[in-house]
Design a protein around this motif. Structure first.
Motif, mmCIF file in Angstrom:
data_model
loop_
_atom_site.group_PDB
_atom_site.id
_atom_site.type_symbol
_atom_site.label_atom_id
_atom_site.label_comp_id
_atom_site.label_asym_id
_atom_site.label_seq_id
_atom_site.Cartn_x
_atom_site.Cartn_y
_atom_site.Cartn_z
ATOM 1 N N LYS A 61 -9.294 -15.071 -2.228
ATOM 2 C CA LYS A 61 -9.317 -16.196 -3.162
ATOM 3 C C LYS A 61 -10.151 -15.787 -4.364
ATOM 4 O O LYS A 61 -11.218 -15.217 -4.217
ATOM 5 C CB LYS A 61 -9.932 -17.425 -2.485
ATOM 6 N N ASN A 65 -9.194 -23.853 -6.525
ATOM 7 C CA ASN A 65 -7.927 -24.346 -5.979
ATOM 8 C C ASN A 65 -7.176 -25.168 -7.016
ATOM 9 O O ASN A 65 -7.778 -25.929 -7.766
ATOM 10 C CB ASN A 65 -8.160 -25.305 -4.798
ATOM 11 N N ASN A 110 -12.276 -22.373 0.014
ATOM 12 C CA ASN A 110 -11.351 -23.371 -0.525
ATOM 13 C C ASN A 110 -12.067 -24.698 -0.715
ATOM 14 O O ASN A 110 -12.694 -25.209 0.211
ATOM 15 C CB ASN A 110 -10.153 -23.554 0.422
#
Length: 117
Positions: A61, A65, A110
């Motif tokens: 990541k 998000n 996240n």
């Protein structure tokens, strides 16, 4: 013809680890067969929200998000402490008018919000 919202899929470095975190957060079970490549958090009660699927991807990541879950609780302080104990990281807290929420990151970074309700 109609369409039904079946579930949400998340990219993960370790699908089973991330699924275990979310299963604990939502008091659900991880489906049999979960491994680092693919894992599913079962719905149980359909009123409890969508099915969650986690799939291993090679890249990490790297940005915020574009979609994140919003959770709501009547025990804001207690639930915040529980999330931290499960491995969440507190990113920031917002108090705006009569609303209050905290943005957390799960075990893979996240973002999700916990709303005082």
């Amino acid at each position: 013809m109609s369409t039904t919202f079946f579930g949400v899929s998340f990219d993960a470095a370790d699908a089973a680890r991330t699924a275990r975190f979310w299963a604990a957060v939502l008091d659900r079970e991880v489906a049999d067969g979960a491994d680092e490549h693919d894992a599913v958090v079962e719905v149980g009660d359909p009123a409890g929200g969508p099915r969650l699927a986690f799939h291993q991807v090679p890249e990490a990541k790297s940005v915020k998000n574009r979609f994140h879950p919003d959770l709501i609780t009547g025990d804001y302080e207690g639930e915040s402490e529980r999330l931290l104990a499960l491995g969440a990281t507190k990113l920031h807290e917002v108090v705006h008018g009569g609303a209050r929420w905290t943005t957390f990151a799960d075990v893979e970074g996240n973002e999700f919000d916990l709303i005082a309700g």
